[in-house]
Design an enzyme around this catalytic site. Structure first.
Site, short mmCIF file in Angstrom:
data_model
loop_
_atom_site.label_atom_id
_atom_site.label_comp_id
_atom_site.label_asym_id
_atom_site.label_seq_id
_atom_site.Cartn_x
_atom_site.Cartn_y
_atom_site.Cartn_z
CG LEU A 19 -10.09 -82.92 -89.53
CD1 LEU A 19 -10.74 -81.65 -88.97
CD2 LEU A 19 -10.38 -82.98 -91.30
CG HIS A 55 -20.78 -77.01 -75.54
ND1 HIS A 55 -21.99 -77.00 -75.55
CD2 HIS A 55 -20.24 -76.60 -76.89
CE1 HIS A 55 -22.37 -76.14 -76.77
NE2 HIS A 55 -21.42 -75.94 -77.14
NE ARG A 88 -20.04 -71.50 -76.74
CZ ARG A 88 -19.52 -72.41 -77.60
NH1 ARG A 88 -18.57 -73.21 -77.32
NH2 ARG A 88 -19.97 -72.27 -78.90
CD GLU A 102 -9.51 -82.60 -78.93
OE1 GLU A 102 -10.27 -82.96 -80.12
OE2 GLU A 102 -10.25 -82.87 -77.91
NE ARG A 127 -12.11 -76.68 -79.41
CZ ARG A 127 -13.11 -76.68 -80.21
NH1 ARG A 127 -13.09 -76.13 -81.49
NH2 ARG A 127 -14.21 -77.14 -79.65
CG LEU A 171 -12.82 -78.26 -87.38
CD1 LEU A 171 -14.14 -78.29 -88.29
CD2 LEU A 171 -12.69 -80.04 -87.08
C1 LIG Z 1 -19.41 -82.47 -81.18
C2 LIG Z 1 -18.24 -81.89 -81.50
C3 LIG Z 1 -18.33 -80.66 -82.12
C4 LIG Z 1 -16.98 -80.06 -82.52
N1 LIG Z 1 -17.19 -79.10 -83.49
C5 LIG Z 1 -16.12 -78.28 -83.57
C6 LIG Z 1 -16.15 -77.23 -84.75
O1 LIG Z 1 -17.39 -76.82 -85.24
N2 LIG Z 1 -15.11 -76.67 -85.02
C7 LIG Z 1 -13.93 -76.95 -84.77
O2 LIG Z 1 -12.64 -76.32 -85.05
N3 LIG Z 1 -13.75 -77.91 -83.78
C8 LIG Z 1 -14.71 -78.58 -83.36
N4 LIG Z 1 -14.56 -79.74 -82.58
C9 LIG Z 1 -13.48 -80.18 -82.11
C10 LIG Z 1 -12.71 -80.93 -83.33
O3 LIG Z 1 -13.66 -81.91 -83.75
C11 LIG Z 1 -11.65 -82.18 -82.79
O4 LIG Z 1 -10.82 -81.47 -82.05
C12 LIG Z 1 -10.87 -82.60 -84.02
O5 LIG Z 1 -11.63 -83.19 -84.96
C13 LIG Z 1 -9.76 -83.46 -83.62
O6 LIG Z 1 -9.10 -84.00 -84.72
P1 LIG Z 1 -7.93 -85.00 -84.77
O7 LIG Z 1 -7.38 -85.36 -86.11
O8 LIG Z 1 -6.74 -84.41 -83.61
O9 LIG Z 1 -8.16 -86.48 -83.93
P2 LIG Z 1 -9.38 -87.32 -84.08
O10 LIG Z 1 -10.34 -87.08 -85.38
O11 LIG Z 1 -10.22 -87.69 -82.87
O12 LIG Z 1 -8.64 -88.65 -84.74
C14 LIG Z 1 -8.14 -89.53 -83.99
C15 LIG Z 1 -7.44 -90.76 -84.58
O13 LIG Z 1 -6.70 -91.45 -83.93
C16 LIG Z 1 -7.12 -92.89 -83.91
N5 LIG Z 1 -6.61 -93.50 -82.60
C17 LIG Z 1 -6.94 -92.99 -81.18
N6 LIG Z 1 -6.32 -93.78 -80.47
C18 LIG Z 1 -5.39 -94.66 -80.92
C19 LIG Z 1 -4.77 -95.72 -80.78
N7 LIG Z 1 -4.43 -96.25 -79.52
N8 LIG Z 1 -4.29 -96.43 -81.80
C20 LIG Z 1 -4.45 -96.21 -83.14
N9 LIG Z 1 -5.11 -95.23 -83.40
C21 LIG Z 1 -5.81 -94.25 -82.56
C22 LIG Z 1 -8.43 -92.72 -84.23
O14 LIG Z 1 -8.74 -94.03 -84.80
C23 LIG Z 1 -8.84 -91.63 -84.87
O15 LIG Z 1 -8.33 -92.01 -86.44
C24 LIG Z 1 -15.77 -80.35 -82.15
C25 LIG Z 1 -15.68 -81.51 -81.08
C26 LIG Z 1 -16.81 -82.37 -80.79
C27 LIG Z 1 -16.61 -83.26 -79.92
#
Ligand SMILES: Cc1cc2nc3c(=O)[nH]c(=O)nc-3n(C[C@H](O)[C@H](O)[C@H](O)COP(=O)(O)OP(=O)(O)OC[C@H]3O[C@@H](n4cnc5c(N)ncnc54)[C@H](O)[C@@H]3O)c2cc1C
Ligand code: HEM
Ligand code: SF4
Ligand code: SF4
Ligand code: FES
Lengths: 304, 667, 281
Positions: free
Chosen positions: B13, B237, B298, B404, B414, B420
């Site tokens: 995201l 969790h 929790r 994240e 959190r 999100l």
């Molecule tokens: C089961 C679950 C349910 C959740 N539910 C919720 C919810 O309901 N509401 C909420 O607010 N949050 C929720 N969260 C938390 C939330 O989903 C995450 O914190 C958030 O999606 C992280 O997004 P991001 O864009 O930071 O990273 P990510 O979506 O993790 O994306 C990381 C990106 O980096 C890339 N990447 C990683 N390492 C490398 C590398 N070395 N080289 C190149 N690319 C790399 C990956 O390919 C990916 O594209 C939940 C988390 C989990 C695990």
């Protein structure tokens, strides 16, 4: 078949097998069971493929991913040879990222939700893993699904917003419309629908020696453009043609859907809907696309 | 002047929203990701996304309260201006996602439906079925695809980020990445680099996170000099489905609908749970917390489940820690109607019908509040200065972190559905600042001499080759990872003790030593996942160390960081005077603790790779810290004392009042 | 209609249009002809006289019959078949791995298309005047029942016809169902299930008609049929003003301008055979 041997037995893996939980419940001297898998491997594009067999300690609730993790960890084939770990794709492990599609016991499905117990019911002897057959193999179970994403470009699967600044909320949408759209929006781009579709055939091009990367890319794109877009893309086109803003470029999507490789390629086998892990009503989308194209084509004739 | 060029690492995201905004602002973006961006971990988020909205507004909600809930939930460990800015942006972000076509659930009149999530009194959470994260990610993915067609964005999927390239002045000028198919290396000159690589659940072996959440990118930036903040804050969790490959989230609504948590009184009782008579079951949550029963908050549920398995040895299974979560007494119709979707997940992955057989569950690592340290520029109104190049910038100029993998928004814990929001917000918000930074960086990356990149390329090629030739080693990387994960899960998740942490630190060092003797079983140079994994495992150790060291040094309880030796017990006196005295003492101790520990942990990578930890003051200028008292014995008395003190401190002052105490909650 | 990229070949540019015309051709006129044809043939069950009068009705088109046959039957069918073969060649049936009903039907649609193709060619050679140069063309429109019955009499031929007819009928009725999806007549799974009943009913009806005709032809008494046919022939000639059959003969198509009604077929035994008129029924 799950072979049972005493845990002191002759497991090739070398390391003393930690007895996994055995739900037979017969206490301490539970025999270590093994799962046999046969994997169709290929070292690189253009290479010969070959079968390799593995034997993996059985663990309760195992899925195909845990088998592959174990295959990677032990890096030994059933006959005890040291082999390179099998390459495969996965990420979420909960059937929502769409990475781990492969042919398991001959059928396209997601490795992460394929439970070993069920697979053994299907073929007790050995579990068979093969790469998808409609996409070029990169290595072992890894395939290149670029074409699948390219199809999304072809049908302009997006809402054509002006920009990402604040213009207030989106259009009002009835709950019925949302319930109609939501299932289509859950497509994980896994490609199962394409793999099972008899009308979707593999396009594999090899870069020529004298060809630049860009030229190759252009040639590949042209080949993709001529091929069938696939059920997933038709469904996405219908998703966006049903959205109040998305429909503003409905004609462009219909143009794409009626261009070469468009909906006319569908032969109504309806495998797509049967194998879709997300149970997306693909044939409904296809029929709706057919209807839209009919109306649109007639309209075009008279509006000319 | 040449067009600015920005490299975004990660297409979750955060990465996608930044890419979209940058492309829109005319910047050429290279987007690098380990997996096709549409398959990023963000798809896993189920619950929803928080923002104030017109409905809650009329019920007395406002951006301030969202801000306040967030910092209160995070135990005040986060700097407040970025959180305020995020809360202010919340409504606009959800509106935007709505316009992008996210199929949010609807009310009969066609407005977005909202639900209430943990940690607030308002229905702030917009949701799209049970896959909100997926839907948000997809709509951003679609926009980025649109920009890709326009030629503004180039995606590099199945590429691994290896290191940022810094010039002599220490400014980030691009990065070295590797194609995971051909294993070729490539330098990406860029005027700014944005890291958006998500969490690091793989440090703990198995977690609720996806398989690419290995923290490698962050670790590589850290080793290149970027600071890491609040590493020790890891959210766990309480209820996840243990699997051999992954721990899948089981929504808390299972307990909400009457689920009872129990273990057999005999350790590892081999009988079918249905055959175990009531008298031989221990409903330990109901026994220990008669008032809340299975609905304890929790963090408490997490700790108790953890405790009964590890300390009391009452896990249901011998080789795998788990307890029963029993819904079999609830009528089937009720279950199907209220919990259908989540019970199907259990059935799908466990092959067992939870309506008939009790589920087996165990807490699981879920989110990392810590991450790369990033800066911000505070505005006169308490928020952030839009367009400032400092926003989201790490301590390395030109290197940014969002999503994240930054440490900015969630403090010590959190709130559910807030992540999100923070991901999309940080992505959108940072864009103009990143461009400003590009413009201020002097000559454009495209004009940079290749010498800069060559040395990085050579270093990475060398590192890679060194791994490949190690085929004769005697250590198996997958076994080592499992050991690291088990260790981290045992000592650095739910309950932390200094002796264990110290021992674990030494153990991680020895694991790292053993890693150097790791054998790769594939020495080829084509889609070699084996060597890529081994490399990323090596990058987990620095992070593991900073988590352990941060936890070891922080002698207090805050948010997700719980050390029983430093817990502040409730007050048990019955005599009013004595009670009052204890409450005063409690508040004194709280204030002293705040002075001592309300500080960001900042880890820098020392010369030997060991973390060097320092502490920075937290900006609490908007609302002062106050105790979180939910479930604490004698909490009412303490609250009275606390309020008196606050009133005395701010006579006629601050009108903002926090909402009633609530459970710190996660998503 | 979808002329997008001018660099593409004509066929590629108009793929959608071609496929839609193909689909349409399957229904109209080819499918419609199939229905008429099978129902006409089934009229033999009501007696050789009835069948003969139906055939006469068709042949009353006279010289127009040839262009009509080409324009509305042969060419559309050829077009449908050619495109059909292209479609078959581009598909990759996989019932082995995915034995879902829909997929079985998909595969059968192709198999029956090919059977129909072979069958129709064989059928035409055997009975239609176009087959005369190849030793076929044995259908005599003036002796519709008897000439057909003679050809169909051998058991093997009957079985092959049964297979051919049932394949074609399956192909058409299943095609109706897919056509409804192709053009978007039924879109929801529920509507598709309901439409399925239509296609099953059409299939059963036509299958019944086809097999009925076959059975009717086999059970007919050839000699008696000849008698009836000759008598009808004479009546026609009388009504036409006593033209000699020899005069009207070798050039086909100068069929009687007046046709008898079913009941009017008089049962007058006559002898002598009529020269074959090269035209299919
Ligand atoms: C089961 C679950 C349910 C959740 N539910 C919720 C919810 O309901 N509401 C909420 O607010 N949050 C929720 N969260 C938390 C939330 O989903 C995450 O914190 C958030 O999606 C992280 O997004 P991001 O864009 O930071 O990273 P990510 O979506 O993790 O994306 C990381 C990106 O980096 C890339 N990447 C990683 N390492 C490398 C590398 N070395 N080289 C190149 N690319 C790399 C990956 O390919 C990916 O594209 C939940 C988390 C989990 C695990
Ligand atoms: C009696 C002659 C025939 C009739 C009445 C007939 C009728 C039909 C009809 C109605 C359809 C459905 C079209 C659609 O789904 O849109 C169809 C499909 C098809 N026909 Fe025929 N057809 C005949 C002969 C043939 C022949 C000779 C072939 C060549 C082998 C053939 C090949 C096909 C194929 C392959 C399809 C499937 C097309 C698709 O679903 O994509 N047909 N036919
Ligand atoms: S219905 Fe169409 S898209 Fe789906 S499997 Fe059949 S031919 Fe392919
Ligand atoms: S439509 Fe279904 S099968 Fe096809 S890609 Fe999407 S989720 Fe996979
Ligand atoms: S790993 Fe994501 S769908 Fe299987």
């Amino acid at each position: 078949m799950i072979r049972s041997v005493e845990s002191t037995g002759h497991h090739d893996g070398g390391q003393p097998s930690q007895s996994p939980a055995d739900h037979g419940g017969n206490g301490h001297s539970a025999p270590q069971r093994f799962v046999r898998v046969r994997i169709l491997r290929q070292d690189a594009p253009g290479e010969e493929s070959y079968w390799e067999r593995f034997e993996i300690p059985y663990v309760a609730n195992m899925n195909v991913i845990s088998i592959l993790q174990q295959v990677a960890a032990q890096a030994k084939s059933r006959d005890g040879r040291r082999v390179a770990p099998v390459a495969w794709d996965c990420n979420c492990l909960e059937e929502v990222c769409g990475s781990c599609t492969m042919l398991i016991n001959g059928r396209t499905r997601m490795a992460c939700s394929a439970l070993v117990d069920r697979l053994l019911d299907e073929s007790a002897d050995e579990i068979e893993l093969r790469p998808m057959s409609k996409f070029p193999v990169v290595r072992d179970l890894v395939v290149d699904r670029g074409r699948l994403f390219h199809s999304l470009e072809r049908v302009k699967a997006w809402v054509p917003v002006d920009d990402s600044y604040d213009h207030g909320p989106g259009p009002r949408i009835s709950p019925e419309n949302q319930e109609d759209a939501y299932p289509l929006a859950t497509c994980i781009s896994c490609g199962c629908c394409l793999e099972a579709c008899p009308q979707f055939t593999k396009i594999e091009l090899v870069r020529r020696e004298d060809e630049s990367a860009d030229d190759f890319e252009a040639r590949r794109t042209a080949a993709f453009d001529a091929g069938f877009v696939g059920a997933h893309a038709i469904s996405q086109a219908m998703l966006f043609n049903g959205h109040p803003t998305g429909k503003m470029i409905a004609d462009e999507r219909l143009t794409a859907l009626t261009a070469q490789g468009g909906i006319q390629m569908c032969g109504n086998a309806q495998n797509c809907v049967a194998v879709c892990p997300k149970s997306i009503p693909l044939t409904r989308s296809i029929a709706r696309a057919g209807r839209a194209a009919t109306v649109w084509a007639i309209r075009k004739i008279f509006d000319r | 002047m040449a067009q600015p060029r920005v490299l975004v690492i990660g297409g979750g995201l955060a990465g996608l929203s930044a890419t979209m905004r940058l492309a829109e602002l005319g910047v050429q973006v290279d987007l690098v990701s380990l997996v096709p961006v549409k398959r990023s971990h963000s798809v896993c988020a189920q619950g929803g996304i928080n923002s104030v909205n017109s409905l809650t507004r009329q019920q007395g909600d406002n951006e301030w309260k969202h801000f306040d809930d967030t910092v209160y939930g995070g135990d005040f460990l986060q700097h407040q201006p970025p959180v305020k800015e995020m809360a202010d942006w919340g409504p606009r972000i959800v509106d935007l996602m709505d316009r992008l076509g996210v199929p949010f659930n609807r009310t009969p009149e066609g407005f977005r439906d909202q639900r209430r999530f943990g940690g607030t009194l308002f229905k702030r959470t917009a949701f799209a079925g049970a896959t909100t994260g997926q839907q948000l990610l997809y709509s951003l993915d679609e926009q980025v695809r649109r920009w890709e067609v326009e030629g503004k964005v180039k995606k590099w999927e199945f590429w691994d980020f290896l290191e940022p390239v810094l010039d002599d002045a220490g400014r980030c000028r691009g990065a070295i990445c590797q194609d995971l198919v051909t294993m070729q290396f490539r330098a990406f000159p860029a005027d700014a680099v944005i890291i958006a690589t998500g969490g690091c659940g793989l440090l703990f072996g198995r977690s609720t996170m996806s398989m690419v959440c290995n923290g490698s990118a962050v670790s590589r930036a850290y080793r290149a000099g970027a600071w890491y903040g609040n590493g020790e804050f890891i959210q766990v969790h309480p209820t996840a489905i243990p699997g051999a490959d992954k721990l899948r989230l089981m929504s808390e609504s299972a307990r909400g609908e009457g689920g009872r948590v129990w273990v057999p009184k005999t350790p590892h009782d081999p009988r079918d749970p249905r055959d175990i008579p009531e008298s031989e079951r221990s409903y330990f949550l109901e026994e220990r917390y008669p008032k809340y029963g299975n609905l304890v908050p929790r963090d408490i549920a997490t700790r108790e489940i953890f405790d009964i398995c590890t300390n009391e040895g009452l896990s249901v299974e011998k080789d795998r820690l788990c307890v029963y979560l029993d819904l079999t007494h609830v009528p089937r119709e009720t279950l199907d109607r209220k919990l259908g979707g989540i019970l199907e997940i259990y059935e799908k992955f466990q092959g067992v019908d939870p309506r008939v057989v009790p589920m087996k569950i165990f807490p699981a690592v879920h989110y990392s509040m810590g991450g790369l340290w990033v800066d911000y520029e505070k505005s006169s109104t308490g928020g952030l200065v839009e367009g400032s190049p400092r926003n989201q910038q790490t301590n390395i100029p030109g290197l940014y972190a969002i999503g994240e993998c930054d440490y900015q928004y969630h403090g010590a814990n959190r709130l559910g559905a807030n992540s999100l929001l923070s991901c999309i917000f940080s992505g959108l918000f940072c864009a103009p600042g990143v461009i400003a930074s590009c413009d201020s960086g002097g000559k454009k990356a495209a004009e940079e001499s290749s010498r800069l990149f060559d040395s990085g390329l050579r270093r990475e090629e060398e590192r890679h080759r060194a791994l490949l030739v190690r085929t004769a080693g005697d250590e198996n990387p997958y076994d080592l990872h499992q050991q690291l994960g088990n260790l981290m899960t045992r000592v650095a998740t739910v309950v932390r003790r200094n002796d264990q942490l110290a021992a674990a630190y030494a153990e991680v060092c020895s694991l790292e030593e053993r890693w150097r003797r790791c054998a790769v079983s594939d020495s080829g140079n084509w889609t070699n996942q084996n060597v890529v994994f081994t490399k990323s495992l090596g990058d987990m150790f620095p992070l593991a160390k900073l988590v352990l060291k941060g936890a070891l040094q922080r002698d207090e309880c805050r948010g997700a960081h719980y050390k029983p030796d430093f817990a502040m017990p409730g007050i048990h006196a019955t005599d009013p005077v004595e009670k009052r005295r204890e409450a005063e003492a409690w508040c004194d101790r709280f204030e002293a603790n705040t002075r001592r520990w309300l500080k960001s942990t900042v880890a820098a990578c020392g010369p030997g790779g060991e973390p060097e930890i320092s502490y920075q003051d937290v900006d609490t200028s908007l609302t002062p810290p106050r105790p979180r008292l939910y479930g604490l014995v004698g909490g009412e008395e303490i609250e009275d004392v606390w309020k008196e003190r606050q009133n005395a401190a701010t006579v006629g002052g601050n009108a903002h009042k926090g909402p009633a105490a609530f459970a710190g909650a996660t998503g | 209609m979808t002329a997008n990229d001018p660099s593409q070949s004509f066929l590629a540019r108009h793929q959608f249009l071609i496929y839609r015309l193909f689909s349409l051709a399957g229904l109209m006129p080819v499918g419609a002809f199939l229905v008429v044809h099978l129902l006409t043939n089934a009229s033999v069950l009501a007696g050789p006289g009835v069948f003969q009068s139906r055939v006469d009705m068709i042949h009353s088109l006279g010289p127009l019959l040839v262009p009509i046959e080409w324009a509305f039957i042969f060419l559309p069918m050829l077009f449908h078949a050619v495109v059909g073969f292209v479609i078959i060649a581009n598909g990759l049936p996989n019932v082995g791995s995915y034995s879902y009903v829909g997929n079985v039907r998909y595969t059968l649609q192709r198999a029956t298309g090919m059977i129909a193709f072979v069958f129709i060619i064989w059928h035409i050679t055997q009975l239609h005047w176009l087959g005369t140069p190849f030793g076929g063309g044995r259908f005599d429109p003036h002796h519709a029942t008897s000439s057909a019955a003679v050809v169909l009499r051998p058991l093997l031929i009957t079985i092959l016809y049964a297979v051919g007819i049932l394949s074609t009928v399956f192909h058409f009725s299943n095609g109706l169902w897919t056509l409804g999806i192709t053009w978007g007549l039924w879109t929801s799974p529920g509507a598709m299930r309901r439409a399925n009943w239509i296609s099953i009913m059409v299939g059963v009806l036509l299958g019944g008609a086809g097999l009925g005709a076959l059975g009717g032809m086999r059970s007919v008494d050839v000699e008696q049929a000849k008698v009836i046919e000759t008598r009808m022939e004479d009546v026609k000639r009388m009504l036409e003003g006593g033209q000699s059959p020899l005069e009207s003969s070798p050039s086909h198509g100068q069929a009687p301008a007046v046709h008898t009604s079913e009941t009017a077929a008089p049962v007058v035994p006559t002898s002598g055979s009529v020269p074959r008129t090269p035209s299919g029924g």
